[in-house]
Design a protein around this motif. Structure first.
Motif, PDB file in Angstrom:
ATOM      1  N   PHE A   1      38.763 -25.189  24.860  1.00  0.00           N
ATOM      2  CA  PHE A   1      38.982 -25.470  23.448  1.00  0.00           C
ATOM      3  C   PHE A   1      40.395 -25.033  23.135  1.00  0.00           C
ATOM      4  O   PHE A   1      40.794 -23.915  23.465  1.00  0.00           O
ATOM      5  N   VAL A   2      41.151 -25.889  22.506  1.00  0.00           N
ATOM      6  CA  VAL A   2      42.531 -25.582  22.141  1.00  0.00           C
ATOM      7  C   VAL A   2      42.559 -25.051  20.719  1.00  0.00           C
ATOM      8  O   VAL A   2      41.919 -25.605  19.824  1.00  0.00           O
TER       9      VAL A   2
ATOM     10  N   THR B   1      42.043 -25.540  14.455  1.00  0.00           N
ATOM     11  CA  THR B   1      43.308 -25.181  13.826  1.00  0.00           C
ATOM     12  C   THR B   1      43.145 -23.824  13.158  1.00  0.00           C
ATOM     13  O   THR B   1      42.075 -23.490  12.668  1.00  0.00           O
TER      14      THR B   1
ATOM     15  N   LYS C   1      50.169 -25.629  26.905  1.00  0.00           N
ATOM     16  CA  LYS C   1      50.258 -26.938  27.555  1.00  0.00           C
ATOM     17  C   LYS C   1      50.558 -26.782  29.046  1.00  0.00           C
ATOM     18  O   LYS C   1      49.971 -27.470  29.876  1.00  0.00           O
TER      19      LYS C   1
ATOM     20  N   ILE D   1      39.741 -31.114  27.779  1.00  0.00           N
ATOM     21  CA  ILE D   1      39.645 -30.446  26.479  1.00  0.00           C
ATOM     22  C   ILE D   1      38.353 -30.866  25.778  1.00  0.00           C
ATOM     23  O   ILE D   1      38.079 -32.047  25.617  1.00  0.00           O
TER      24      ILE D   1
ATOM     25  N   PRO E   1      48.839 -28.363  14.030  1.00  0.00           N
ATOM     26  CA  PRO E   1      47.985 -29.516  14.346  1.00  0.00           C
ATOM     27  C   PRO E   1      48.730 -30.720  14.920  1.00  0.00           C
ATOM     28  O   PRO E   1      48.149 -31.503  15.666  1.00  0.00           O
TER      29      PRO E   1
ATOM     30  N   GLU F   1      45.873 -35.130  23.384  1.00  0.00           N
ATOM     31  CA  GLU F   1      44.756 -36.072  23.439  1.00  0.00           C
ATOM     32  C   GLU F   1      45.062 -37.248  24.356  1.00  0.00           C
ATOM     33  O   GLU F   1      44.169 -37.867  24.904  1.00  0.00           O
TER      34      GLU F   1
ATOM     35  N   PHE G   1      39.211 -29.045  19.489  1.00  0.00           N
ATOM     36  CA  PHE G   1      40.396 -28.409  18.923  1.00  0.00           C
ATOM     37  C   PHE G   1      40.012 -27.596  17.696  1.00  0.00           C
ATOM     38  O   PHE G   1      39.146 -28.008  16.925  1.00  0.00           O
TER      39      PHE G   1
ATOM     40  N   ILE H   1      48.458 -31.421  18.682  1.00  0.00           N
ATOM     41  CA  ILE H   1      47.204 -31.899  19.261  1.00  0.00           C
ATOM     42  C   ILE H   1      47.316 -33.341  19.732  1.00  0.00           C
ATOM     43  O   ILE H   1      46.809 -33.694  20.794  1.00  0.00           O
TER      44      ILE H   1
ATOM     45  N   THR I   1      45.300 -23.899  17.699  1.00  0.00           N
ATOM     46  CA  THR I   1      46.705 -23.992  17.330  1.00  0.00           C
ATOM     47  C   THR I   1      46.895 -23.861  15.822  1.00  0.00           C
ATOM     48  O   THR I   1      46.018 -24.230  15.048  1.00  0.00           O
TER      49      THR I   1
END
Length: 92
Positions: free
Chosen positions: A49-50, A73, A33, A68, A55, A62, A71, A58, A52
């Protein structure tokens, strides 16, 4: 190019400009972040693209003005990752 921390990624960006960034939100030295804040503050326009394993993190992203593209996961499926990469980079 691969960076093990947000701090290292920031250093790499001072000399190289990637076409795409896959960013884990939980990294040592500088969180994903904080790295996103750095990109936005420096007006760096690279698709991100994130990735993680959490979740719930997220939803907060947003609502902020980050560049971004999507996403993932964990665990990330290679086929999905490649498909999204091809779309962004307009590869066949």
């Amino acid at each position: 190019m691969f960076a093990f921390s947000g701090k290292l990624a920031k250093e790499i960006l001072s000399t190289l400009t990637p076409n795409l960034i896959f960013l884990d939100l939980r990294m040592p030295e500088m969180s994903g972040k904080k790295f996103l804040h750095h990109l936005r503050d420096q007006q760096i326009k690279i698709p991100v693209f994130v990735i993680t394993g959490f979740p719930e993190e997220i939803s907060g992203l947003e609502q902020e003005a980050f560049e971004i593209q999507g996403f993932f996961t964990k665990p990330v499926h290679l086929e999905e990752l490649l498909a999204e990469t091809k779309k962004i980079l307009k590869l066949k």
